[in-house]
Scaffold this motif. Structure first.
Motif, mmCIF file in Angstrom:
data_model
loop_
_atom_site.group_PDB
_atom_site.id
_atom_site.type_symbol
_atom_site.label_atom_id
_atom_site.label_comp_id
_atom_site.label_asym_id
_atom_site.label_seq_id
_atom_site.Cartn_x
_atom_site.Cartn_y
_atom_site.Cartn_z
ATOM 1 N N PRO A 151 39.712 32.965 -10.760
ATOM 2 C CA PRO A 151 40.155 34.138 -10.001
ATOM 3 C C PRO A 151 41.196 33.793 -8.936
ATOM 4 N N ALA A 152 41.059 32.624 -8.318
ATOM 5 C CA ALA A 152 42.022 32.223 -7.298
ATOM 6 C C ALA A 152 43.405 31.988 -7.901
ATOM 7 N N LEU A 153 43.438 31.389 -9.081
ATOM 8 C CA LEU A 153 44.712 31.165 -9.763
ATOM 9 C C LEU A 153 45.347 32.493 -10.170
ATOM 10 N N GLN A 154 44.519 33.420 -10.648
ATOM 11 C CA GLN A 154 45.021 34.747 -11.016
ATOM 12 C C GLN A 154 45.660 35.430 -9.808
ATOM 13 N N ALA A 155 44.975 35.370 -8.683
ATOM 14 C CA ALA A 155 45.469 36.017 -7.469
ATOM 15 C C ALA A 155 46.780 35.399 -7.004
ATOM 16 N N SER A 156 46.869 34.072 -7.070
ATOM 17 C CA SER A 156 48.089 33.382 -6.653
ATOM 18 C C SER A 156 49.270 33.766 -7.537
ATOM 19 N N LEU A 157 49.048 33.817 -8.845
ATOM 20 C CA LEU A 157 50.123 34.167 -9.767
ATOM 21 C C LEU A 157 50.534 35.627 -9.587
ATOM 22 N N ARG A 158 49.538 36.491 -9.370
ATOM 23 C CA ARG A 158 49.839 37.908 -9.157
ATOM 24 C C ARG A 158 50.707 38.091 -7.909
ATOM 25 N N ASN A 159 50.409 37.342 -6.854
ATOM 26 C CA ASN A 159 51.199 37.419 -5.626
ATOM 27 C C ASN A 159 52.631 36.952 -5.862
ATOM 28 N N SER A 160 52.788 35.925 -6.704
ATOM 29 C CA SER A 160 54.138 35.428 -7.001
ATOM 30 C C SER A 160 54.958 36.482 -7.731
ATOM 31 N N TYR A 161 54.338 37.193 -8.655
ATOM 32 C CA TYR A 161 55.047 38.249 -9.376
ATOM 33 C C TYR A 161 55.365 39.424 -8.457
ATOM 34 N N GLN A 162 54.416 39.786 -7.608
ATOM 35 C CA GLN A 162 54.614 40.928 -6.721
ATOM 36 C C GLN A 162 55.680 40.664 -5.668
ATOM 37 N N SER A 163 55.884 39.399 -5.342
ATOM 38 C CA SER A 163 56.912 39.052 -4.354
ATOM 39 C C SER A 163 58.312 39.184 -4.925
ATOM 40 N N GLY A 164 58.400 39.315 -6.261
ATOM 41 C CA GLY A 164 59.690 39.482 -6.902
ATOM 42 C C GLY A 164 60.315 38.193 -7.386
ATOM 43 N N GLY A 165 59.731 37.075 -7.032
ATOM 44 C CA GLY A 165 60.302 35.797 -7.415
ATOM 45 C C GLY A 165 59.791 35.254 -8.728
ATOM 46 N N GLY A 166 58.673 35.809 -9.219
ATOM 47 C CA GLY A 166 58.088 35.306 -10.455
ATOM 48 C C GLY A 166 57.300 34.034 -10.221
ATOM 49 N N PRO A 167 56.774 33.444 -11.276
ATOM 50 C CA PRO A 167 55.939 32.248 -11.132
ATOM 51 C C PRO A 167 56.712 31.078 -10.520
ATOM 52 N N THR A 168 56.021 30.336 -9.689
ATOM 53 C CA THR A 168 56.633 29.189 -9.029
ATOM 54 C C THR A 168 56.228 27.897 -9.729
ATOM 55 N N ALA A 169 56.897 26.816 -9.367
ATOM 56 C CA ALA A 169 56.543 25.507 -9.917
ATOM 57 C C ALA A 169 55.112 25.152 -9.541
ATOM 58 N N ARG A 170 54.693 25.570 -8.360
ATOM 59 C CA ARG A 170 53.314 25.302 -7.923
ATOM 60 C C ARG A 170 52.316 26.080 -8.774
ATOM 61 N N ASP A 171 52.630 27.334 -9.106
ATOM 62 C CA ASP A 171 51.754 28.122 -9.979
ATOM 63 C C ASP A 171 51.545 27.406 -11.311
ATOM 64 N N LEU A 172 52.646 26.942 -11.907
ATOM 65 C CA LEU A 172 52.572 26.273 -13.204
ATOM 66 C C LEU A 172 51.779 24.979 -13.105
ATOM 67 N N GLN A 173 52.038 24.203 -12.079
ATOM 68 C CA GLN A 173 51.338 22.922 -11.912
ATOM 69 C C GLN A 173 49.840 23.127 -11.762
#
Length: 284
Positions: free
Chosen positions: A117-139
């Protein structure tokens, strides 16, 4: 003949008295099918009609099994009753679970209930910010998938249901430029549910063969494959996109019928939101 009965709860003190609160159904012939988590057939509902279709090749004389509930029986209302009623299930999923190291089962549950759930929330925040997934999300997601994979024995069968959600999250963690890797992870998410799909080619003389359907609800398989099609289409790979759409339509038709027309009924809104409705309609 199948029958259906609406259950209406009424109370003189309840202003909502007489409102439909739940429903139940009894299908006499269908009730004779025994349960297996890794079922050989899948069922779907159309109003007061139930449809049961095979998901794997069934030999003459073999018993046909359907699943009474979700693969993850520890979730949802009535989970304890379900577990008590279904023991012992002799399907390949439960057989492997019984011989799996207990610490692996515990770790798998902990990873999915706490880290996922924490990973889901982090990725969702990255998308909502408009920048899309980050290198940290992928790692972080790649590390999570690797850790979850390690909780399954190498000798275990192909169906590893908890990994399905993890692979789907991994697909969403790749940047648009990594669409090939994203699509590969998306297909892995379906293979973890039992999909057996031979892809002979996606660019030159594309063809495919469906050997076994995934253990999923009819009407839920098209979306991941449409995401594969959308990624390929975005990068100008029309042949690839066309083949993903053909696979999605074929899978849905095998699982629940209705052909191309029913496919568009189920997924028309999703396709419109993905922004390539005209392309999909031309393929159909």
């Amino acid at each position: 003949m199948p029958t259906r009965k609406s259950m209406v709860e009424k109370s003189e003190d309840d202003p909502e008295a007489g409102q439909l609160t739940s429903s139940s159904a009894l299908f006499i012939r269908a009730s004779f099918f025994n349960h297996a988590c890794a079922s050989s057939a899948a069922w779907s509902m159309y109003g007061d009609v139930i449809s049961i279709r095979s998901r794997t090749p069934i030999k003459a004389g073999d018993e046909i099994f359907v699943s009474y509930g979700e693969l993850d029986k520890s979730k949802g209302l009535g989970a304890k009753h379900f577990l008590d009623a279904m023991k012992p299930c002799k399907c390949q999923i439960c057989t492997y679970d019984r011989i799996e190291e207990p610490q692996n089962l515990v770790k798998r549950t902990t990873l999915m209930e706490e880290r996922f759930p924490a990973l889901q929330a982090s990725l969702r925040n990255s998308y909502q910010s408009g920048g899309g997934p980050t290198a940290r999300d992928l790692q972080q997601t790649q590390a999570f998938v690797k850790e979850l994979e390690a909780t399954y024995s190498p000798n275990r069968g192909a169906i590893r249901s908890r990994l399905s959600s993890a692979y789907h999250l991994l697909a969403e963690s790749f940047t648009p430029a990594k669409y090939v890797e994203a699509n590969a992870a998306q297909i892995k998410s379906l293979e973890a549910l039992g999909l057996e799909l031979d892809l002979y080619s996606l660019s030159k003389s594309p063809s495919f063969k469906i050997k076994a359907l995934p253990l999923a609800s009819p009407g839920s398989i098209g979306a991941p494959l449409l995401m594969c099609a959308a990624r390929s289409h975005e990068h100008g790979r029309s042949s690839e996109a066309s083949r993903w759409i053909a696979i999605a339509v074929a899978l849905e038709d095998l699982m629940s019928g209705g052909g191309k027309e029913m496919f568009m009924v189920r997924y028309g809104d999703i396709i419109a939101r993905m922004g390539f409705q005209d392309f999909v309609e031309k393929q159909l």
